[in-house]
Scaffold this motif. Structure first.
Motif, short mmCIF file in Angstrom:
data_model
loop_
_atom_site.label_atom_id
_atom_site.label_comp_id
_atom_site.label_asym_id
_atom_site.label_seq_id
_atom_site.Cartn_x
_atom_site.Cartn_y
_atom_site.Cartn_z
N PRO A 85 -139.19 -92.62 -27.30
CA PRO A 85 -137.95 -93.39 -27.47
C PRO A 85 -137.80 -94.42 -26.35
CG PRO A 85 -137.46 -91.27 -26.46
CD PRO A 85 -138.94 -91.29 -26.72
N GLU A 86 -138.61 -94.31 -25.32
CA GLU A 86 -138.60 -95.24 -24.18
C GLU A 86 -139.89 -94.99 -23.43
OE1 GLU A 86 -137.26 -94.50 -20.44
OE2 GLU A 86 -138.63 -92.84 -20.82
N ASN A 87 -140.21 -95.84 -22.44
CA ASN A 87 -141.54 -95.71 -21.85
C ASN A 87 -141.57 -95.41 -20.36
OD1 ASN A 87 -144.22 -95.43 -22.37
ND2 ASN A 87 -144.72 -97.59 -22.02
N THR A 88 -140.40 -95.29 -19.73
CA THR A 88 -140.43 -94.99 -18.29
C THR A 88 -141.04 -93.61 -18.04
OG1 THR A 88 -138.43 -96.31 -18.11
CG2 THR A 88 -139.01 -94.98 -16.19
N ALA A 89 -140.61 -92.63 -18.83
CA ALA A 89 -141.13 -91.27 -18.66
C ALA A 89 -142.65 -91.25 -18.87
CB ALA A 89 -140.43 -90.31 -19.61
N PHE A 115 -139.17 -95.77 -30.55
CA PHE A 115 -138.60 -95.21 -31.79
C PHE A 115 -137.34 -94.40 -31.48
CE2 PHE A 115 -143.13 -95.71 -31.84
CZ PHE A 115 -143.40 -96.36 -33.04
N ARG A 116 -136.23 -94.77 -32.11
CA ARG A 116 -135.00 -93.98 -31.95
C ARG A 116 -134.32 -93.93 -33.31
NH1 ARG A 116 -132.44 -96.49 -26.25
NH2 ARG A 116 -134.41 -96.34 -25.11
N ARG A 117 -133.86 -92.73 -33.69
CA ARG A 117 -133.20 -92.60 -34.99
C ARG A 117 -131.74 -92.98 -34.83
NH1 ARG A 117 -134.47 -87.90 -35.95
NH2 ARG A 117 -136.13 -87.90 -37.47
N GLU A 118 -131.50 -94.30 -34.77
CA GLU A 118 -130.13 -94.80 -34.61
C GLU A 118 -129.68 -95.37 -35.95
OE1 GLU A 118 -128.83 -96.40 -30.77
OE2 GLU A 118 -130.90 -97.12 -30.60
N ARG A 119 -128.36 -95.61 -36.06
CA ARG A 119 -127.86 -96.26 -37.27
C ARG A 119 -128.24 -97.74 -37.19
NH1 ARG A 119 -123.16 -98.31 -38.31
NH2 ARG A 119 -122.34 -97.64 -36.30
N ARG A 124 -130.32 -103.56 -33.72
CA ARG A 124 -130.57 -102.13 -33.49
C ARG A 124 -131.46 -101.59 -34.60
NH1 ARG A 124 -125.55 -98.51 -32.18
NH2 ARG A 124 -125.38 -98.18 -34.40
N TYR A 125 -132.63 -101.12 -34.23
CA TYR A 125 -133.62 -100.70 -35.22
C TYR A 125 -134.15 -99.32 -34.84
CZ TYR A 125 -133.14 -105.68 -35.61
OH TYR A 125 -132.60 -106.93 -35.70
N ARG A 126 -134.84 -98.70 -35.78
CA ARG A 126 -135.43 -97.38 -35.48
C ARG A 126 -136.81 -97.53 -34.86
NH1 ARG A 126 -133.14 -93.26 -40.09
NH2 ARG A 126 -131.02 -93.33 -39.26
N VAL A 265 -123.07 -96.57 -16.45
CA VAL A 265 -123.85 -95.42 -15.94
C VAL A 265 -125.20 -95.30 -16.64
CG1 VAL A 265 -121.83 -94.12 -15.20
CG2 VAL A 265 -122.72 -93.79 -17.51
N ARG A 266 -125.43 -96.11 -17.72
CA ARG A 266 -126.69 -96.08 -18.46
C ARG A 266 -126.88 -94.75 -19.19
NH1 ARG A 266 -129.31 -99.17 -19.96
NH2 ARG A 266 -131.40 -98.78 -19.19
N GLY A 267 -127.55 -94.80 -20.34
CA GLY A 267 -127.62 -93.63 -21.21
C GLY A 267 -128.77 -92.68 -20.94
N TYR A 270 -132.13 -90.06 -15.69
CA TYR A 270 -132.96 -90.15 -14.49
C TYR A 270 -132.46 -91.13 -13.44
CZ TYR A 270 -135.44 -93.64 -17.52
OH TYR A 270 -135.79 -94.65 -18.38
N TYR A 271 -131.43 -91.91 -13.74
CA TYR A 271 -131.05 -92.98 -12.80
C TYR A 271 -130.43 -92.46 -11.52
CZ TYR A 271 -132.21 -96.30 -16.41
OH TYR A 271 -132.89 -97.03 -17.35
N THR A 272 -130.77 -93.14 -10.44
CA THR A 272 -130.15 -92.93 -9.13
C THR A 272 -129.84 -94.31 -8.56
OG1 THR A 272 -132.35 -92.98 -8.10
CG2 THR A 272 -131.44 -90.80 -8.60
N ASN A 287 -125.14 -106.08 -27.40
CA ASN A 287 -125.32 -107.26 -26.55
C ASN A 287 -126.20 -107.04 -25.33
OD1 ASN A 287 -123.64 -105.74 -25.00
ND2 ASN A 287 -122.11 -107.33 -24.65
N ALA A 288 -126.72 -105.82 -25.14
CA ALA A 288 -127.60 -105.59 -23.99
C ALA A 288 -129.01 -106.04 -24.32
CB ALA A 288 -127.60 -104.12 -23.59
N ILE A 289 -129.43 -107.08 -23.63
CA ILE A 289 -130.78 -107.61 -23.88
C ILE A 289 -131.80 -106.76 -23.13
CG2 ILE A 289 -131.09 -109.30 -22.03
CD1 ILE A 289 -131.57 -111.39 -24.09
#
Ligand code: HAM
Length: 428
Positions: A85-89, A115-119, A124-126, A265-267, A270-272, A287-289
């Protein structure tokens, strides 16, 4: 008819020309900052995201495409796998697995699908694409310095500039360190206790398991309550506050404008310290690019050495959408320089020889067919927007000079074979 699955889409020409333009430009910029490309698998162990991104996040608790492997080998069976769903991990996993610090590698970028199962909705795409960049390394190498945060933010501003995105807004916050967050979560629990039963089911759950995640809530009715909650800023310790101040000072020194958003706070868990988003007006609700931040404990959480890091991921789909406000995909798509029209039997092989010669000069060449009448060739050349048509008939081959017609001006000249490429290149 079989259609592409919900939330996925086909990227077609001419739009793909814009995607290629974006990717070529960001690769150039990454080179100037000494980032190197890394490619990790599109699926990983589910546990990587549970531990890296966090069980209570929307991403892990609701949006992952996860399956149990049914491989034939005993060792495959029952393994839980997930489309990233993201690539940092994934990048931090690779950093640990290959001990990349031993090779002095600490700045990585990657471009690929997530890949994220979002509406699904506009922006916003899957299956969507991220351009991801990460700086990670031992603290002794300076990876903890606020200078890295500012450098990353300046890099983003340069990237957006170079691609041609203006009018972005940088929203900045510090989410502190785990000790700050423990205090903040306590304060949130207290503030939520009298009101939480009026909130959505997710918030009721988050209030118990991970109150910080209440800030991810998008339910309109919950927003007035969230507005009244304390913010993390009041709970930052001295070191986190100083770090945040220094990031802002460098940003001011390099003239990168920002606004502070204490509720950002971001979703991802892991953030610090530094957390940020770049938004763009043209995008509407989504609107978040891009978003990013520091993740000083992630390597250790994944079983690696202490290795503070910071990075960001651009939503490439959204970047391209914003770009389309000002640039047409047609305008970046390279049209054929010349359409070769073989005239009559035996001319396909002459046309093939000429095409081979011209393409060596980096010309875009489209080939007709000897069975076409001249009129049909002209129509075909027009349809694809070729600049020139080159006529290859028996007389031309015998004279080793060819009729070259400019399709806009209508000017026609006879050009010796040896001068053809030069002639076509001249009017590019
Ligand atoms: P993120 O905020 O979850 O962060 O995603 C980054 C960007 O990906 C978003 O700002 C958005 O542009 C794009 N994006 C996310 N979901 C979708 C979607 N469903 N459809 C289209 N675009 C989407 C991360 O993923 C972190 N890994 C960023 C990071 C890197 N932090 C540190 N290093």
């Amino acid at each position: 008819m079989i259609k592409s699955p919900r939330g996925t889409r086909d990227l077609l020409p001419p739009d793909t020309a814009l995607w290629n333009f974006v990717e070529a430009t960001v690769r150039d910029v990454f080179r100037a900052y000494n980032f190197h490309e890394i490619r990790t698998p599109v699926f990983e162990s589910t546990e990587l995201f549970a531990r890296g991104v966090g069980e209570d996040t929307d991403i892990v608790s609701k949006e992952m495409f996860t399956w149990e492997d049914r491989g034939r080998a005993e060792s495959d069976r029952g393994q839980s796998l997930t489309l990233r769903p993201e690539n940092t991990a994934g990048i931090v996993r690779a950093y640990i697995e290959h001990k990349l610090w031993e090779r002095g590698l600490n700045k990585f970028f990657s471009i690929g699908p997530m890949f994220r199962r979002e509406r699904p909705q506009k922006g916003r795409y899957r299956q969507f694409y991220q351009i991801d960049a990460e700086v990670i390394g031992p603290a002794a190498a300076g990876s903890q310095s606020p200078a890295r945060d500012a450098e990353i933010l300046e890099l983003v501003a340069t990237l957006l500039d170079r691609v041609g995105i203006t009018n972005w807004t940088l929203e900045l916050n510090s989410v502190g360190c785990p000790a700050d967050r423990a205090k903040f979560n306590e304060a949130l629990r207290r503030a939520l206790a009298p009101v939480v039963d009026k909130m959505c089911a997710d918030c009721q759950r988050r209030a118990v398991t991970n109150p910080l995640r209440v800030f991810d809530c998008k339910v309109p009715a919950d927003q007035p309550i969230i507005e009244t909650l304390p913010t993390i800023t009041q709970f930052l310790d001295e070191a986190c506050r100083t770090h945040y101040d220094e990031v802002r000072e460098i940003l001011e020194a390099v003239h990168i404008p920002y606004i502070e958003n204490q509720r950002l706070v971001r979703g991802l868990d892991y953030y610090t310290r530094t957390a940020f988003e770049f938004t763009h007006g043209a995008l509407g609700a989504q609107n978040a690019i891009l978003g990013g931040g520091r993740y000083d404990g992630l390597s250790e959480a994944l079983g690696g050495p202490a290795a503070p890091g910071i990075g960001f991921a651009i939503g490439e789909d959204r970047l391209v959408l914003s770009l389309m406000e000002t640039v047409s995909a047609e305008s970046v798509m390279r049209k054929p320089d010349v359409y070769i029209a073989p005239l009559g039997a035996g001319m396909n092989r002459e046309a093939a020889r000429l095409a081979r010669e011209l393409r060596r000069h980096d010309l875009v060449v489209e080939l007709g067919d000897e069975s076409f009448r001249l009129k049909k060739s002209f129509e075909a050349a027009d349809k694809i927007g070729a600049r020139y048509i080159l006529i290859v008939g028996g007389d031309e081959v015998a004279a080793n000079a060819f009729a070259l017609k400019h399709l806009v001006s209508g000017e026609q000249v006879t050009v010796p074979r040896a001068e053809l490429a030069q002639r076509i290149l001249q009017t590019k």
